[in-house]
Design an enzyme around this catalytic site. Sequence first.
Site, mmCIF file in Angstrom:
data_model
loop_
_atom_site.group_PDB
_atom_site.id
_atom_site.type_symbol
_atom_site.label_atom_id
_atom_site.label_comp_id
_atom_site.label_asym_id
_atom_site.label_seq_id
_atom_site.Cartn_x
_atom_site.Cartn_y
_atom_site.Cartn_z
ATOM 1 N N GLU A 83 -31.140 12.414 -24.651
ATOM 2 C CA GLU A 83 -31.114 13.552 -23.732
ATOM 3 C C GLU A 83 -31.254 14.791 -24.601
ATOM 4 O O GLU A 83 -30.300 15.268 -25.201
ATOM 5 C CB GLU A 83 -29.795 13.533 -22.957
ATOM 6 C CG GLU A 83 -29.852 14.319 -21.671
ATOM 7 C CD GLU A 83 -29.044 15.581 -21.768
ATOM 8 O OE1 GLU A 83 -29.696 16.641 -21.907
ATOM 9 O OE2 GLU A 83 -27.817 15.509 -21.709
ATOM 10 N N CYS A 117 -28.364 22.451 -21.751
ATOM 11 C CA CYS A 117 -29.718 21.908 -21.872
ATOM 12 C C CYS A 117 -30.488 22.173 -20.587
ATOM 13 O O CYS A 117 -31.712 22.173 -20.583
ATOM 14 C CB CYS A 117 -29.696 20.436 -22.245
ATOM 15 S SG CYS A 117 -28.741 19.480 -21.111
ATOM 16 N N THR A 118 -29.762 22.447 -19.500
ATOM 17 C CA THR A 118 -30.401 22.739 -18.213
ATOM 18 C C THR A 118 -30.547 24.245 -17.950
ATOM 19 O O THR A 118 -30.981 24.635 -16.860
ATOM 20 C CB THR A 118 -29.556 22.150 -17.074
ATOM 21 O OG1 THR A 118 -28.206 22.592 -17.267
ATOM 22 C CG2 THR A 118 -29.610 20.645 -17.034
HETATM 23 C C1 UN1 Z 1 -26.047 19.594 -20.967
HETATM 24 O O1 UN1 Z 1 -26.247 20.795 -21.031
HETATM 25 O O2 UN1 Z 1 -26.198 18.849 -21.962
HETATM 26 O O3 UN1 Z 1 -26.503 19.920 -15.057
HETATM 27 C C2 UN1 Z 1 -25.549 18.910 -19.743
HETATM 28 C C3 UN1 Z 1 -25.744 20.599 -15.761
HETATM 29 C C4 UN1 Z 1 -24.456 19.955 -16.224
HETATM 30 C C5 UN1 Z 1 -24.700 19.116 -17.426
HETATM 31 C C6 UN1 Z 1 -25.452 19.785 -18.539
HETATM 32 N N1 UN1 Z 1 -23.934 19.153 -15.163
HETATM 33 O O4 UN1 Z 1 -25.976 21.756 -16.066
#
Ligand code: UN1
Length: 505
Positions: free
Chosen positions: A261, A295-296
Site C-alpha cells: 500500500e 496516503c489518501t
Molecule cells: C493511510 O494514509 O495510509 O482512508 C491510510 C483514509 C484512512 C486510512 C489512510 N481511513 O484516509
Amino acid sequence: MRDFLKELGLSGVNSGAYGNGWIEHPGGGELTSVSPTEEEPVGKVLQADENDYETIVQAAQERFESWRMVPAPKRGEIVRQLGEELRKYKRPLGQLIAFEMGKILSEGEGEVQEAIDIADFAVGLSRQLYGLSMHSERPKHRMYEQWHPLGPIGIVTAFNFPVAVWAWNAMIAAVCGDTMIWKPSSKTPLSAIAVQHICDRVMKANDVQGVFNLAVGRGSAVGERLINDKRIPLISATGSCRMGRRIGSVVAQRLGRTLLELGGNNAVIVTEDADQDMALRAIVFGAVGTAGQRCTSTRRIFLHKSIAKEFTDRLIKAYESITIGDPLDPDTLMGPMIDEGAIEDMMAALEEAKAEGAEILTGGKRIDRKGFFVEPTIVKAKHGMKITQEETFAPILYVFEFETVEEAIHMQNDVDQGLSSAMFTTNLHAAETFLSPAGSDCGIANINIGTSGAEIGGAFGGEKDTGGGREAGSDAWKNYMRRQTCTINYSHDMPLAQGVKFDIE
Ligand code: UN1
C-alpha cells in the site's frame, strides 16, 4: 510525564521488542521518540537487534503451530476482547497518537475507532472464511476449496497511521490463524508499544502470547532481515513507492507474497453543477487534514473552467481560516508535520513548482514557532508540470482547470500513482463516466465524497505505483491465507480427469 502515557503503561525507557512476551533489554540501541509539536522527547525505546529479531521470529513461528489449530471463531472471540480493550483506551491512545504523530485529537481518536471497527469486522469474518465448492466431472467425486492459515507474517507500517493500518492487517491476520511480527515506523514507536501492551494483556489472559509480536528497530537490523526471511510468507507494507519497490523486488526474489500500500496522488474533480459547499468541505479536509500526510490526502483538484475562479477564492478563504497549532487543543484543525525532513521536502517541492511556472495562491511558508508547523498551501498549476506528478507528503494542493469531464479524467489518471479519486457532481452522465472502465483508474473512486477517510468495510488500496495491494474489509482476508483445492473420491473406481485412459493389469 503526561497522564495518557502512564495510563497506557509507558515509561521513560521502553522495550521495543516483543516475542511471546516483552524482551527486557533489547540490544539494538536507544531510539528517542520526539513530539513534532514540542520538539521534545516523548519517551525512549530500546530497539531490537539481530538476536532479538531471531527470538521474535522463533516465537511467532512456534505460536503459529498451535494458533492455526484454534477454531477460527475462537480466534475471533479473542479479537473481540482486543476490540473491547481498545475501546477502553480510545481516549489515551488517541492522545498519544496526536502527541507523537501530530494529527489532531479527533483524528487520533478516529484512528483508534478504525482499529476497533476492523476488530469488530474480523470477529464476524471469523465465521465467514468461506471457500467455494464445485462440481467434479467425475462420478462420486467432490471438489472444494478451503483456506488455511499462512504462517507468521510481517507487517511494516508508516508513521502517519501508527495504529489503524497495523490493525487492518493484524485483526484480519489473527482471525485467519496467522501470527505476526510488526515493524512500526521509527518515528512513532510509542504508539506501537502502547498497542502491544493492550495486546499483551488480552493474549496473556487467553494464554496465547506470541500471536502479536513487535520489533522496533533499524532497517538494517529488522527491516532487511524481515523482507529477506523465507520463514515469513507474506510481507504487508505501507510506505513510499521507493520503499515498496525495494520490498517488492526482495520478496519476489524469494517468491514470497507482498501486500503493498504505497503512495497516492489523489485528485478531486469538481464539475460545473457540483454542490460547491460539499466539495469545499471535502477538499479542505482531504488536503489539510493530517497536515496532508495521509496516503489518501487530496493533492490535486480539477475545477470546471466556469467555476474555477469563484471556487478557488472560497478555498483560499477557507485555508486562511484554518486554526493551526497544538493537535491536543480541541480548536486546532491542523497540527505539525512529522519532522524537519518533511518540511524540507515540502519547501523543495514548492521551489520546484515555482521553477516550473506554478503560482502559490496561499500559504507556502514555515510558521515561525516551536514545532514543525507549516502553512497549508494552494498552488495554481498546469497539466504536465513534473512536480504535480509526485507525491509530496505535505499540505500542498495543486489546482487545475478543465473543460470536459473526459479531459479531467484523463489528467487525473495521468500520474504514476493510483490510490484514491473523487468527483463532485450532480450530473449522472459525469458520475457514471467517472466510474466506468474508461473512468478513474484508482483503487478508490468516490462520488460526492472526498479522497480520504475511507471506511474499513471496503477493500483499501490502489493500482499502478500504489502497489496493487488490498487491505481491510471485503475479501482482503484472502491475502492472509493459503488456498487449498481438495478433491475427494467416494466411489470404488479410479477415473482420470479429461477422460484419460491409463489402464494397468
Ligand atoms: C493511510 O494514509 O495510509 O482512508 C491510510 C483514509 C484512512 C486510512 C489512510 N481511513 O484516509
